[in-house]
Design an enzyme around this catalytic site. Structure first.
Site, PDB file in Angstrom:
ATOM      1  N   HIS A   1       0.823  -1.210   0.000  1.00  0.00           N
ATOM      2  CA  HIS A   1       0.000   0.000   0.000  1.00  0.00           C
ATOM      3  C   HIS A   1       0.856   1.258   0.000  1.00  0.00           C
ATOM      4  O   HIS A   1       1.230   1.761   1.061  1.00  0.00           O
ATOM      5  CB  HIS A   1      -0.906   0.003   1.228  1.00  0.00           C
ATOM      6  CG  HIS A   1      -1.777  -1.216   1.334  1.00  0.00           C
ATOM      7  ND1 HIS A   1      -1.304  -2.436   1.774  1.00  0.00           N
ATOM      8  CD2 HIS A   1      -3.091  -1.395   1.053  1.00  0.00           C
ATOM      9  CE1 HIS A   1      -2.292  -3.317   1.764  1.00  0.00           C
ATOM     10  NE2 HIS A   1      -3.389  -2.724   1.327  1.00  0.00           N
TER      11      HIS A   1
ATOM     12  N   HIS B   1      -2.312  -0.794   7.100  1.00  0.00           N
ATOM     13  CA  HIS B   1      -1.941  -1.106   5.706  1.00  0.00           C
ATOM     14  C   HIS B   1      -0.838  -0.182   5.220  1.00  0.00           C
ATOM     15  O   HIS B   1      -0.063  -0.533   4.345  1.00  0.00           O
ATOM     16  CB  HIS B   1      -3.160  -1.028   4.779  1.00  0.00           C
ATOM     17  CG  HIS B   1      -3.852   0.305   4.782  1.00  0.00           C
ATOM     18  ND1 HIS B   1      -4.714   0.683   5.793  1.00  0.00           N
ATOM     19  CD2 HIS B   1      -3.812   1.354   3.914  1.00  0.00           C
ATOM     20  CE1 HIS B   1      -5.173   1.903   5.533  1.00  0.00           C
ATOM     21  NE2 HIS B   1      -4.638   2.331   4.402  1.00  0.00           N
TER      22      HIS B   1
ATOM     23  N   LEU C   1      -8.699  -2.631  10.825  1.00  0.00           N
ATOM     24  CA  LEU C   1      -8.918  -1.187  10.973  1.00  0.00           C
ATOM     25  C   LEU C   1      -9.693  -0.854  12.238  1.00  0.00           C
ATOM     26  O   LEU C   1     -10.624  -1.552  12.624  1.00  0.00           O
ATOM     27  CB  LEU C   1      -9.641  -0.642   9.744  1.00  0.00           C
ATOM     28  CG  LEU C   1      -8.834  -0.765   8.435  1.00  0.00           C
ATOM     29  CD1 LEU C   1      -9.662  -0.309   7.239  1.00  0.00           C
ATOM     30  CD2 LEU C   1      -7.536   0.029   8.504  1.00  0.00           C
TER      31      LEU C   1
ATOM     32  N   ILE D   1     -10.471   9.097   0.549  1.00  0.00           N
ATOM     33  CA  ILE D   1     -10.381   7.939  -0.358  1.00  0.00           C
ATOM     34  C   ILE D   1     -10.309   6.654   0.462  1.00  0.00           C
ATOM     35  O   ILE D   1      -9.610   6.607   1.479  1.00  0.00           O
ATOM     36  CB  ILE D   1      -9.100   8.038  -1.240  1.00  0.00           C
ATOM     37  CG1 ILE D   1      -9.203   9.179  -2.254  1.00  0.00           C
ATOM     38  CG2 ILE D   1      -8.795   6.715  -1.931  1.00  0.00           C
ATOM     39  CD1 ILE D   1     -10.127   8.923  -3.435  1.00  0.00           C
TER      40      ILE D   1
ATOM     41  N   HIS E   1      -3.985   3.179  -3.416  1.00  0.00           N
ATOM     42  CA  HIS E   1      -4.224   2.615  -2.078  1.00  0.00           C
ATOM     43  C   HIS E   1      -3.465   1.315  -1.835  1.00  0.00           C
ATOM     44  O   HIS E   1      -2.697   1.219  -0.890  1.00  0.00           O
ATOM     45  CB  HIS E   1      -5.730   2.374  -1.836  1.00  0.00           C
ATOM     46  CG  HIS E   1      -5.982   1.495  -0.656  1.00  0.00           C
ATOM     47  ND1 HIS E   1      -6.187   1.991   0.608  1.00  0.00           N
ATOM     48  CD2 HIS E   1      -6.003   0.135  -0.528  1.00  0.00           C
ATOM     49  CE1 HIS E   1      -6.333   0.983   1.462  1.00  0.00           C
ATOM     50  NE2 HIS E   1      -6.234  -0.145   0.795  1.00  0.00           N
TER      51      HIS E   1
ATOM     52  N   ARG F   1     -18.275 -17.544  38.889  1.00  0.00           N
ATOM     53  CA  ARG F   1     -18.093 -16.086  38.773  1.00  0.00           C
ATOM     54  C   ARG F   1     -17.836 -15.494  40.152  1.00  0.00           C
ATOM     55  O   ARG F   1     -17.046 -14.572  40.320  1.00  0.00           O
ATOM     56  CB  ARG F   1     -19.282 -15.421  38.088  1.00  0.00           C
ATOM     57  CG  ARG F   1     -20.594 -15.594  38.820  1.00  0.00           C
ATOM     58  CD  ARG F   1     -21.746 -14.921  38.081  1.00  0.00           C
ATOM     59  NE  ARG F   1     -23.006 -15.278  38.698  1.00  0.00           N
ATOM     60  CZ  ARG F   1     -23.986 -14.429  38.977  1.00  0.00           C
ATOM     61  NH1 ARG F   1     -23.848 -13.150  38.675  1.00  0.00           N
ATOM     62  NH2 ARG F   1     -25.097 -14.830  39.525  1.00  0.00           N
TER      63      ARG F   1
ATOM     64  N   GLU G   1     -18.063  -3.672  24.530  1.00  0.00           N
ATOM     65  CA  GLU G   1     -17.245  -4.875  24.693  1.00  0.00           C
ATOM     66  C   GLU G   1     -15.984  -4.814  23.826  1.00  0.00           C
ATOM     67  O   GLU G   1     -14.883  -5.144  24.276  1.00  0.00           O
ATOM     68  CB  GLU G   1     -18.068  -6.123  24.346  1.00  0.00           C
ATOM     69  CG  GLU G   1     -19.248  -6.386  25.279  1.00  0.00           C
ATOM     70  CD  GLU G   1     -20.484  -5.550  24.944  1.00  0.00           C
ATOM     71  OE1 GLU G   1     -20.514  -4.885  23.888  1.00  0.00           O
ATOM     72  OE2 GLU G   1     -21.445  -5.583  25.750  1.00  0.00           O
TER      73      GLU G   1
ATOM     74  N   HIS H   1     -28.749 -15.201  25.184  1.00  0.00           N
ATOM     75  CA  HIS H   1     -27.688 -15.016  26.168  1.00  0.00           C
ATOM     76  C   HIS H   1     -26.941 -16.307  26.504  1.00  0.00           C
ATOM     77  O   HIS H   1     -25.993 -16.279  27.266  1.00  0.00           O
ATOM     78  CB  HIS H   1     -28.277 -14.429  27.458  1.00  0.00           C
ATOM     79  CG  HIS H   1     -28.578 -12.963  27.366  1.00  0.00           C
ATOM     80  ND1 HIS H   1     -29.343 -12.433  26.352  1.00  0.00           N
ATOM     81  CD2 HIS H   1     -28.200 -11.915  28.139  1.00  0.00           C
ATOM     82  CE1 HIS H   1     -29.430 -11.118  26.518  1.00  0.00           C
ATOM     83  NE2 HIS H   1     -28.746 -10.781  27.590  1.00  0.00           N
TER      84      HIS H   1
HETATM   85  C1  LIG Z   1     -11.564  -4.419   9.814  1.00  0.00           C
HETATM   86  C2  LIG Z   1     -11.006  -4.276   8.428  1.00  0.00           C
HETATM   87  N1  LIG Z   1     -11.839  -4.292   7.390  1.00  0.00           N
HETATM   88  C3  LIG Z   1     -11.353  -4.199   6.133  1.00  0.00           C
HETATM   89  C4  LIG Z   1     -10.007  -4.114   5.905  1.00  0.00           C
HETATM   90  C5  LIG Z   1      -9.472  -4.060   4.494  1.00  0.00           C
HETATM   91  N2  LIG Z   1      -8.999  -2.692   4.207  1.00  0.00           N
HETATM   92  C6  LIG Z   1      -7.727  -2.334   4.351  1.00  0.00           C
HETATM   93  S1  LIG Z   1      -7.460  -0.731   4.033  1.00  0.00           S
HETATM   94  C7  LIG Z   1      -9.086  -0.473   3.675  1.00  0.00           C
HETATM   95  C8  LIG Z   1      -9.582   0.883   3.284  1.00  0.00           C
HETATM   96  C9  LIG Z   1      -9.194   1.853   4.285  1.00  0.00           C
HETATM   97  O1  LIG Z   1      -9.417   3.142   3.854  1.00  0.00           O
HETATM   98  P1  LIG Z   1      -8.578   4.296   4.503  1.00  0.00           P
HETATM   99  O2  LIG Z   1      -8.449   4.073   5.938  1.00  0.00           O
HETATM  100  O3  LIG Z   1      -9.177   5.567   4.065  1.00  0.00           O
HETATM  101  O4  LIG Z   1      -7.141   4.101   3.883  1.00  0.00           O
HETATM  102  P2  LIG Z   1      -6.529   4.816   2.611  1.00  0.00           P
HETATM  103  O5  LIG Z   1      -7.162   4.192   1.413  1.00  0.00           O
HETATM  104  O6  LIG Z   1      -6.836   6.260   2.710  1.00  0.00           O
HETATM  105  O7  LIG Z   1      -5.088   4.486   2.705  1.00  0.00           O
HETATM  106  C10 LIG Z   1      -9.803  -1.653   3.816  1.00  0.00           C
HETATM  107  C11 LIG Z   1     -11.258  -1.768   3.575  1.00  0.00           C
HETATM  108  C12 LIG Z   1      -9.168  -4.101   7.036  1.00  0.00           C
HETATM  109  N3  LIG Z   1      -7.839  -4.016   6.932  1.00  0.00           N
HETATM  110  N4  LIG Z   1      -9.688  -4.150   8.280  1.00  0.00           N
HETATM  111 MG   LIG Z   2      -8.572   7.247   3.175  1.00  0.00          MG
END
Ligand SMILES: Cc1ncc(C[n+]2csc(CCOP(=O)(O)OP(=O)(O)O)c2C)c(N)n1
Ligand SMILES: [Mg+2]
Length: 659
Positions: free
Chosen positions: A30, A70, A121, A189, A261, A352, A406, A468
């Site tokens: 990336h 990434h 993320l 983006i 990206h 518990r 959680e 539950h």
């Molecule tokens: C929980 C999760 N869902 C999906 C992804 C796959 N993924 C990696 S980067 C991305 C897009 C992220 O967008 P942004 O944070 O704006 O990064 P940019 O393109 O600006 O570098 C996705 C969907 C991931 N890494 N984690």
């Molecule tokens: Mg972005």
């Protein structure tokens, strides 16, 4: 002190060049994010971030979290450029290849300076909340001289869009974690294209509504970046710094688009970028001036570290601080005398409750524990006598009211552990491990000692019904590598499990605990913690067993009852408490074979899915469990309905023996 702009431009371009070249060499990765945030990162690392590249684990360093994992080439470039021993240029060259510490996404166990594993993320930001909590708490315990640092986060649109973000910032805003600053790569983006494909949210308003300070800047203007960071530092609330950036900045044909990206730019575009940036060095080579300028940025942190070391050596808390940060338990810590008391006076309590009792002894002996619950304090039994809350006004409290968050709780606990100096535990209902499973997985991957106090562990919770009642949870958690799942059967096993969990420096534990009272089955004093073997014989028949009953938690008493009934029928039956399958699997072959002899009828009893129990009962064994959702009724009625009684089980065993 800040360098003149042209020198900073070159320093930032070094990040851009390393990132686009490493992604190209790996043929995956990336480049867009590191190229877009290169200017912000250069200002932050060279002028604000307090760290010492020669001592990456300096306890009072600022924590830098690349939540947008990434963009891993951003942190790899920064670590390399500012003089960390690793990654080396060869490591960068081998980005994403087997054996390189520069994994696709940053891994905390591969590189010093990578504070936590990121990529899923939102979780980096969630963990940063925990780091900021740990920092303030340790500050209250050890003072400004030893603990006084910040938590910086670089987060993308994705980190801010994830549901976890809501939980994390709600908690951070409420707790006024003003030493936490989030630099948002506001590039509009994501992978699918422009953010307006999927969102029209006013993110700044959302942060303001949760008690955050919000400021924006041009992420490509050094002066403006400084202004925004200074404003954030001056505000006592946690800060969101919206950095307006262009993704892939410097790649003239692709910048500003999602094409940068997650794919290599290609040789042609890279050549155009070199031209655009005025960067003439070949891949993986750096101009001497740029190298020197980056190296010089370390001086400030080295100086701060030196001053801190002299404060530490003058401190009478030095030994305790060292112990806490090393994650060592106090010498001689164990629960032996507490367990002796239980043997002397057996008790019938829910596990518990047994957990709360053990915690009473633990929290008194270990000042490093920080408890909490996601709004189920009274049900999870996580708050022991005398514990006060960690609040915006009182950072000395050792109990966190996480609210109904959680995932936020679990991510924060990961951050606390990775920060060091504290051992977090937190509770919710076992069924809601699903809400935080992604963070439990990261505890395991990151080798983080976090203790999950998960109560109401089966249909035995009764009337709340199938929503539950965990069915698949215990077994599915057992599938996560490097995670201990413990389902103790009584008050003694619960104490043993707590001690074992605390002794795990490099793995998390889930304690699955009952709502309902359970008799004390362990009534004899032992020299060792039997639960440490994972599975052990609780009851052995006189002669050679014909049947081995393997049970966990609340079903262990049932297994004992079945064994007694079988004995009346002339069938010798052994009972094994399988309190933790992972620990059992780690025992020597001979021990396992002797504990669960293959020439007996092996029967598992657990009030959850039978899936996977064949592992211990074999092809011709019998698996008693629950392969459907439960129902709403009193616990005894449910156990009866679903066949968890000796009356139902013993005939099944007899039939199987005849077959
Ligand atoms: C929980 C999760 N869902 C999906 C992804 C796959 N993924 C990696 S980067 C991305 C897009 C992220 O967008 P942004 O944070 O704006 O990064 P940019 O393109 O600006 O570098 C996705 C969907 C991931 N890494 N984690
Ligand atoms: Mg972005």
């Amino acid at each position: 002190m800040s360098l003149e702009t042209p020198r900073l431009v070159q320093m930032a371009n070094a990040i851009r060049a390393l990132s686009m070249d490493a992604v190209q060499a790996a043929n995956s990765g990336h480049p867009g994010m590191p190229m877009g945030m290169a200017d912000v990162a250069t200002v932050l690392w060279s002028e604000y971030l307090n760290h010492d590249p020669d001592a990456p684990n300096w306890a009072d360093r600022d924590r830098f979290i690349l939540s947008a994992g990434h963009g891993s080439m951003l942190i790899y470039s920064l670590l390399h450029l500012s003089g960390y021993a690793a990654p080396t240029m060869d490591d960068l060259r081998n980005f994403r290849k087997l054996g390189s510490p520069c994994a696709g996404h940053p891994e905390n166990f591969l590189l010093e300076g990578v504070e936590c594993t990121t990529g899923p993320l939102g979780q980096g930001l969630g963990m940063a909340v925990g780091m900021a909590i740990a920092e303030r708490h340790l500050n209250a315990q050890f003072g400004d001289g030893l603990v006084d640092h910040r938590t910086w986060v670089v987060a993308g649109d994705g980190c801010l869009m994830e549901g976890l973000n809501h939980e994390a910032i709600g908690l951070a805003g409420h707790l006024k974690l003003g030493r936490m600053n989030v630099l948002w790569d506001d590039n509009r983006i994501t992978i699918d294209g422009a953010t307006d494909l999927s969102t029209s949210e006013d993110i700044k308003a959302r942060y303001e509504a949760t008690n955050w300070h919000v400021v924006a800047c041009d992420g490509h203007d050094f002066t403006d970046i400084r202004r925004a960071i200074d404003e954030a530092l001056a505000d006592e609330r946690p800060s969101l710094i919206a950095c307006h950036t262009v993704i892939g900045k410097g790649a003239p044909g692709k910048q500003g688009t999602s094409a940068t990206h997650g794919a290599p730019l290609g040789d042609e575009e890279i050549a155009a970028a070199r031209k655009e940036l005025g960067w003439s060095s070949p891949p993986f080579e750096l101009p001497e001036q740029v190298r020197a300028d980056w190296r010089d940025t370390a001086d400030r942190g080295v100086q701060l570290h030196t001053e801190w070391l002299s404060r530490l050596s003058a401190s009478d808390q030095r030994a305790e601080f060292g112990r806490r940060m090393a994650g060592d338990l106090p010498a001689g810590f164990d629960l032996a005398s507490y367990i002796d008391g239980l043997i002397a006076e057996p008790q019938k309590v829910a596990t518990r409750k047994a957990s709360e009792m053990a915690l009473g002894a633990i929290n008194e002996a270990l000042p490093e524990t920080i408890g909490g619950s996601a709004d189920l304090t009274g049900s999870n039994n996580t708050k022991t006598g005398g514990m006060t809350a960690f609040t915006a006004d009182d950072r000395s409290g050792r109990y966190i009211y996480y609210g109904i968050r959680e995932f936020g709780m679990a991510a924060a606990m990961n951050g606390m552990t990775l920060h060091g100096g504290v051992i977090p535990y937190g509770g919710t209902f076992l069924v809601f491990t699903d809400y935080c499973r992604a963070a439990i997985r990261l505890s395991a991957l990151q080798q983080a000692r976090v203790v999950y106090v998960m109560t109401h562990d089966s249909i035995g919770l009764g009337e709340d019904g199938p929503t539950h009642q965990p069915v698949e949870h215990v077994q599915s958690l057992r599938m996560i590598p490097n995670l201990l799942v413990m389902r103790p059967a009584d008050v003694v096993e619960t104490a043993e499990c707590w001690q074992i969990a605390l002794e795990q420096k490099d793995r998390p534990t889930v304690l699955a605990l009952s709502r309902q009272n359970l008799p004390q089955l362990r009534i004899e004093a032992q020299k060792t913690l039997l639960s440490a073997q994972g599975g052990y014989r609780l009851r052995s028949p006189e002669g050679k067993p014909q049947v081995t009953l393997i049970a966990t938690g609340s079903e262990l008493q049932l297994a004992v009852e079945c064994a007694e009934r079988l004995e009346q029928e002339g069938i010798a039956a052994a009972v094994v408490s399988m309190v933790c399958t992972q620990l059992f699997d780690e025992q020597p072959d001979a021990y396992r074979a002797e504990t669960i002899p293959a020439d007996t009828l092996r029967v598992s009893i657990e009030a959850g899915t039978t899936f996977g129990w064949e592992r211990y009962t074999g092809e011709h064994g019998l698996n008693i469990g629950l392969d459907r959702f439960g129902a709403s009724a009193p616990a005894e009625d449910l156990f009866e309905k679903f066949g968890f009684t000796a009356d139902a089980i013993v005939p099944r065993i007899m039939n199987k023996l005849k077959a």
